[in-house]
Design an enzyme around this catalytic site. Structure first.
Site, short mmCIF file in Angstrom:
data_model
loop_
_atom_site.label_atom_id
_atom_site.label_comp_id
_atom_site.label_asym_id
_atom_site.label_seq_id
_atom_site.Cartn_x
_atom_site.Cartn_y
_atom_site.Cartn_z
CG ASP A 1 -21.53 13.26 -51.49
OD1 ASP A 1 -21.43 13.87 -50.92
OD2 ASP A 1 -21.25 13.34 -52.31
CG HIS B 1 -20.35 16.76 -50.75
ND1 HIS B 1 -20.13 15.60 -51.35
CD2 HIS B 1 -18.64 17.73 -51.70
CE1 HIS B 1 -18.93 16.15 -51.95
NE2 HIS B 1 -18.01 17.22 -52.28
CB SER C 1 -16.83 17.28 -54.69
OG SER C 1 -15.75 16.32 -53.76
#
Ligand SMILES: *[C@@H]1O[C@H](CO)[C@@H](O)[C@H](O)[C@H]1NC(C)=O
Ligand SMILES: *[C@@H]1O[C@H](CO)[C@@H](O)[C@H](O)[C@H]1NC(C)=O
Ligand SMILES: *[C@@H]1O[C@H](CO)[C@@H](O)[C@H](O)[C@H]1NC(C)=O
Ligand SMILES: *[C@@H]1O[C@H](CO)[C@@H](O)[C@H](O)[C@H]1NC(C)=O
Ligand SMILES: *[C@@H]1O[C@H](CO)[C@@H](O)[C@H](O)[C@H]1NC(C)=O
Ligand SMILES: *[C@@H]1O[C@H](CO)[C@@H](O)[C@H](O)[C@H]1NC(C)=O
Ligand SMILES: *[C@@H]1O[C@H](CO)[C@@H](O)[C@H](O)[C@H]1NC(C)=O
Ligand SMILES: *[C@@H]1O[C@H](CO)[C@@H](O)[C@H](O)[C@H]1NC(C)=O
Ligand SMILES: *[C@@H]1O[C@H](CO)[C@@H](O)[C@H](O)[C@H]1NC(C)=O
Length: 775
Positions: free
Chosen positions: A154, A225, A544
Site C-alpha cells: 500500500d 490510504h 479498498s
C-alpha cells in the site's frame, strides 16, 4: 469527501502526468518484467541473480566485441537491473532500451516480458457490525487473530497513529524474517509489536523517471490510504475515536491482535508493477500469513497481470490473499483481480448513517443525511423553496437562508443541484430526492442535507403555509441500525471476470462505505474555508476499504484453523456469507439508483462476510495449486504463458479441467445465433471436505431459478469421518440464450441438525466475457 478536493487533486494529477510523459519520451528506456527459464541457466552461475546480470551485460547497448568494454557492460547491467525476483517470478525487472529488449529476446532462457504498468489503489470518490464483540466466537476462538501477520502492499504507514499501539500484543513470531527499514523520517524504533515490518520499494518508479524527487523515501505514509487499510484489518483498540464527532466510539481493526507488516509500493509520485511485485516477493520471504491488496490492474489476461503472477506464488506458500474488486460499478464485467487463487471483495454499506436534524419553525423535526464538518448547529434561519435549483442568477440572490431543492432523481441531477447551491453563498442546502446512493454528495465543506420525498413534502408544505418560514439544524449525528443494511454500493465493480470467466467473481462483500480508520496526523482530511482540516481518523469509501475487512476475517480464521489452506479459508467465508439484510430481505443493490432489486452474485458474490459463521462452515471446497494449473491448462493459454504463472518449466497439462472445485457456480447461456428452442446443459463437479463433526448427513436444496432446470446428484452426502471427502454433480439445463442478463439462486447443503448450511451462489448469465477455452 469534498468533491472540490477531488477536483483539485485531479488537476494536479493531470499536470503531473504531463511532466512525466515528457520525461519518458526523452529517456527512451522502459521497465520490463522478464520471465526466464531457470532450467536453461548454465551450471557455472552460482545463482540466478548472477545469470540475470550476465544476460543483461550481454545485451547492454554498450556491449560490443571489444573486451575493453566488457567491464563497462557489467557495470551498466547492474544499474539496469531493478529487481531479481525470488518467489513471484522466475526472472527479473530491468530498465531497457528498445534495442536491448530486442537483444534480450534472443538470449538463452528468455521466455517473455511484460512492460511495467502503473497501478492505482481502489478508494473512490466495521468490526462490531460484522458481529465481532469480545463474546463472539470469531474473536474468542482466534483470540482476536493473536500472532497472525497481515502484510499490506500500500502507500505506507503513519507509525505514530494510536491504532498501531502494541498494548496487549503478543511477541513478534520467531519465524518472522521481516524488517523495519529506516529511511526519510522513519527509523526502526518506530516499529513495535503491532507494526512489525516496514519496507519500501521504488526502484521501478525511479528507473522510469530518473529525475524524480521522492518526497518521502521511506515507509512513512504521505497519502493516508495504507494507514487506513492496515488499521481496518488489524488496528489495535483506540477509545474515543471519531471523525469530527461522527462515528464516535472505540475503533479497532477486524483482527486487533494480528501484527501488521507494511510494504510501501504506492507513491505520491506514481506506482509501478515492478515495485509492486518486488513488495509481494519480499512479503513472501518475510513470512506473512495474509496479504491484503486494495489495488488492481484493469483489462489484463492472467498471464500478464502482475497481481495474478505474484499471488500464485504467495498462495503456493500457503498465504491467504485478499484483493479489492475495483470501483468501476455498477456495470457488469468491470471487475479486476478476477484471479482464481485470491479472494475478490465487493463493497457494501454499513448500518451507520451520518445525519443532520432539521427542525422546522413549527417544531417538526426532519432527519436527513449529512456529513458536514463545519459548525455543529445553527438556529432560526429563514428557509425558502426553490424547485430545481438550477438557475444560478436566482440562487445568488437568496443570501443567508436555507434553500430547499426538489427534482433530482439521479446522481447527475443531484450533483448539479449541490454544485450550484454550494457556490451560491447560502446558509445550507436541503435536497429532496428519491435517489439513495447519495454518499458522495453529503461529504461537503458546505452543509448539505438530503431528505426523502416524504420528508420533502412535509418541508414544502410548511414553507408554503408559513409567513416567515424558518428552520434550525444540528449536524454531526451518527445513526446506527439504519435499515436496510448492508446494501451493495453502486461503485463496487461487477463480474463476470473477463480474465477468468470460468470462476464466479466477486467472491464476497464486506463493509466498504464510510469506513472509519486511522489517518496520518499531518494530512488534511478536508478543508473549511480553504483552511486544511486534520484528524487522526478519516472516513473513506471504496472496495479498498472492503478488502482489509476480509483480510482481517481471514486472519481470524487462520488463527482458529491453522491447518486450513487459503482455499479452505476462502470457502468458509463464501459458503457462510449472509444473503439477507437486517430487515430479513435479500441484500439490495443500490446501483443505478435502485432500491428494490436484490444484488446478484455477480454484484456482491456470495453475500456479506460473516466471521462467526465462517469459523464453523461444516464443509469446505478445497483447491490446491495442481487444481489451478489444471484450470489454466483448460484455457487457451500456451504452455509458455502458463509457465510464466507457475514458474515451472515442466507444466503437466495432461489432465486439464475447466471445472475448478470452487464454492460458487457460473453458468453461461449466451449462444446468440442458436435456434430459440435449443436447450443446453451445463455440468459442474464438486468435492466437499467434512470439517465438522465426524458422522453427519447433509441434504441438498436449490432455490428455483426461473427458466432453468437445476439438478444435484446425489442429493444426500453421508460422512462417516472428519476430513472425509464426498463429491456431487450439479447440472443446469436452460435455453441456449438466456432471456435475462443474470438469473441466480443458491445451492444449500444442510446437515441434519440444521447447524450448518453450506450455501453456494449459482449465477446463470447471457453475458459473454471472452471465454478463452481450448476447443
Ligand atoms: C535529468 O537531469 C539531468 C541533470 O539535471 C539532465 O541532464 C537530464 O537531461 C535530465 N533527464 C531527463 C530525462 O529529464
Ligand atoms: C531511498 O532510500 C534507499 C534506502 O535507504 C536508498 O538506497 C535510495 O538511494 C534512496 N533513494 C532516494 C531517491 O533517495
Ligand atoms: C469552519 O470555518 C468557520 C469560519 O471560519 C468556523 O466558524 C467553523 O468553526 C469552522 N469549522 C470547523 C469544523 O473547523
Ligand atoms: C446549474 O447547474 C447546471 C448543471 O451543471 C448548469 O447547467 C447550470 O448552468 C447551473 N446554473 C448556473 C446558472 O450556473
Ligand atoms: C457571502 O455572504 C456573506 C454574508 O452572508 C457576505 O459577507 C459575503 O461577502 C458573501 N460572499 C460572496 C462571495 O458573495
Ligand atoms: C424517482 O422518481 C422519479 C420520478 O417520479 C422516477 O422516474 C424514478 O424512477 C424514481 N427513482 C427511484 C430510484 O425510485
Ligand atoms: C492436489 O490435490 C490432489 C488431489 O485432490 C492431489 O492429487 C495433488 O497431488 C495435490 N497437489 C498438491 C500440489 O498438493
Ligand atoms: C425447434 O424448432 C425447430 C424449427 O423452429 C423445429 O423444427 C424443431 O422440431 C423444434 N424442436 C423442438 C425440440 O421443439
Ligand atoms: C485465447 O482466446 C481469446 C478469445 O478468443 C483470444 O482473445 C486470445 O488471443 C487467445 N489466446 C491465445 C494464446 O490464443
Amino acid at each position: 469527501m469534498a468533491s472540490h478536493r477531488n477536483v483539485l487533486l485531479y488537476k494536479l494529477w493531470i499536470c503531473f502526468i504531463t511532466i512525466l510523459y515528457f520525461t519518458e519520451t526523452l529517456s527512451q528506456t522502459d521497465n520490463y518484467i522478464v520471465h526466464m527459464d531457470l532450467s536453461v541457466m548454465p551450471k557455472s552461475f552460482s545463482g540466478q541473480h548472477h545469470w540475470y546480470l550476465a544476460t543483461l551485460a550481454s545485451v547492454s547497448d554498450v556491449a560490443d566485441s571489444s573486451t575493453a568494454r566488457a567491464s563497462e557492460a557489467t557495470l551498466t547491467a547492474s544499474s539496469k537491473l531493478l529487481y531479481s525476483y525470488t518467489h513471484v517470478v522466475n526472472g527479473f525487472s530491468a530498465s531497457l532500451t528498445p534495442s536491448e529488449l530486442e537483444a534480450l529476446k534472443r538470449s538463452p532462457g528468455y521466455i517473455s516480458s511484460i512492460k511495467d504498468l502503473p497501478v492505482k489503489h481502489d478508494t473512490t470518490h466495521s468490526p462490531k457490525y460484522l458481529g465481532l464483540t469480545p463474546q463472539s466466537p470469531a474473536w474468542k476462538a482466534s483470540n482476536y487473530g493473536d500472532g497472525i501477520i497481515i502484510g499490506l502492499v500500500d502507500t505506507g504507514a503513519w507509525p505514530e497513529s494510536e491504532s498501531y499501539n502494541d498494548h496487549g500484543m503478543p511477541e513478534i513470531p520467531k519465524t518472522w524474517k521481516g524488517e523495519c527499514e529506516s529511511g526519510t523520517q522513519f527509523n526502526s524504533l518506530m516499529c513495535n509489536k503491532k507494526l512489525i515490518g516496514a519496507r519500501f520499494f521504488n526502484k521501478g518508479l525511479i528507473a522510469k523517471y530518473p529525475n524524480i524527487t521522492i518526497s518521502m523515501n521511506s515507509t512513512r505514509d504521505t497519502e493516508g490510504h495504507g494507514t487506513h487499510t492496515s488499521t481496518t484489518a488489524a488496528g489495535n483498540f483506540v477509545e474515543g475515536a471519531s471523525y469530527f464527532g461522527y462515528a464516535k466510539g472505540t475503533a479497532s481493526g477486524v483482527a486487533p491482535r494480528a501484527h501488521v507488516a507494511m510494504y510501501k509500493a504506492l507513491w505520491d509520485e506514481g506506482s509501478y508493477t515492478t515495485d509492486l511485485i518486488a513488495a509481494i516477493d519480499q512479503a513472501i520471504s518475510d513470512g506473512v500469513d495474509v496479504l491484503s491488496m486494495s489495488l488492481g490492474l484493469d483489462g489484463l489476461p492472467l498471464n500478464e497481470d502482475p497481481i495474478a503472477l505474484a499471488t500464485f506464488a504467495a498462495v503456493e506458500k500457503n498465504i491467504f490473499v485478499s484483493t479489492s474488486a475495483g470501483n468501476e460499478g455498477p456495470f457488469h464485467e468491470t471487475l479486476h483481480n478476477g484471479i482464481p487463487w485470491v479472494l475478490t471483495v465487493a463493497a457494501g454499506t454499513l448500518d451507520r448513517g451520518f445525519d443532520a436534524v432539521l427542525t422546522l419553525g413549527n417544531g417538526i423535526p426532519i432527519t436527513g443525511s449529512s456529513f458536514y464538518l463545519g459548525s455543529s448547529s445553527f438556529s432560526d434561519v429563514p428557509i425558502v423553496f426553490m424547485d430545481d435549483c438550477h438557475t444560478m442568477s436566482e440562487l445568488i440572490k437568496i443570501g443567508p437562508k436555507i434553500v430547499v431543492c426538489e427534482g433530482a432523481f439521479d446522481s447527475n441531477d443531484l450533483s448539479d443541484q449541490v454544485e450550484n447551491v454550494s457556490r451560491a453563498n447560502v446558509t445550507a442546502g436541503v435536497f429532496i430526492t428519491n435517489f439513495t446512493d447519495t454518499e458522495e454528495f453529503i461529504g461537503n465543506g458546505f452543509p448539505v442535507v438530503i431528505v426523502s420525498l416524504k420528508d420533502g413534502k412535509t418541508i414544502i408544505d410548511y414553507i408554503k403555509s408559513s409567513n416567515s418560514p424558518q428552520a434550525s439544524a444540528e449536524f454531526r449525528k451518527t445513526d446506527l441500525g439504519i435499515e436496510p443494511a448492508p446494501r451493495l454500493t453502486s461503485y463496487s465493480s461487477r463480474g463476470p471476470s473477463a480474465s477468468c470467466p470460468l470462476v464466479m467473481k466477486p467472491d464476497i462483500m464486506a463493509p466498504g462505505s464510510l469506513i472509519l480508520a486511522a489517518w496520518p496526523q499531518n494530512i488534511a482530511v478536508d478543508s473549511n474555508n480553504s483552511q486544511p482540516m486534520f484528524s487522526n481518523f478519516n472516513i473513506l469509501s471504496g472496495t479498498s476499504m472492503a478488502c482489509p475487512h476480509a483480510a482481517g476475517v481471514a486472519a481470524l480464521l487462520r488463527k482458529a484453523h491453522p491447518d486450513w489452506s487459503p482455499a479452505a479459508i476462502r470457502s468458509a467465508m463464501i459458503t457462510t456469507a449472509d444473503t439477507m439484510d437486517n430487515t430479513m430481505e435479500p441484500i439490495k443493490d443500490i446501483g443505478f439508483g435502485n432500491r428494490i432489486n436484490p444484488a446478484t452474485p455477480l454484484d456482491m458474490g456470495a453475500g456479506q462476510v460473516n466471521p462467526n459463521k465462517a469459523l464453523d462452515p461444516g464443509l469446505i471446497y478445497d483447491v490446491n495449486s495442481t487444481d489451478y494449473v489444471r484450470l489454466l491448462c483448460a484455457t487457451n493459454f500456451t504452455e509458455k504463458q502458463i509457465q510464466v504463472i507457475t514458474r515451472s518449466s515442466s507444466t503437466d497439462c495432461s489432465n486439464p479441467s475447466s471445472d475448478l472445485n470452487y464454492p460458487s457456480f457460473i453458468a453461461y447461456f449466451n449462444e446468440k445465433n442458436s435456434p430459440s428452442n435449443l436447450t443446453i446443459v451445463r455440468e459442474f463437479h464438486r468435492t466437499v471436505t467434512n470439517v465438522g463433526e465426524g458422522t453427519c448427513t447433509y441434504t441438498v436444496s436449490v432455490t428455483p431459478m426461473s427458466g432453468l432446470k437445476v439438478n444435484v446428484m446425489p442429493d444426500k452426502l453421508e460422512f462417516k469421518t472428519k476430513y472425509e471427502k464426498l463429491s456431487y454433480k450439479l447440472t443446469i439445463e436452460g435455453p441456449a440464450l438466456l432471456d435475462e442478463t443474470v438469473t441466480f439462486g443458491y445451492l444449500n447443503w444442510a446437515d441434519a441438525g440444521g447447524k450448518h448450511v453450506v450455501k453456494s451462489p449459482i449465477a446463470a448469465t447471457s453475458l459473454s466475457p471472452e471465454l478463452s477455452l481450448k476447443n
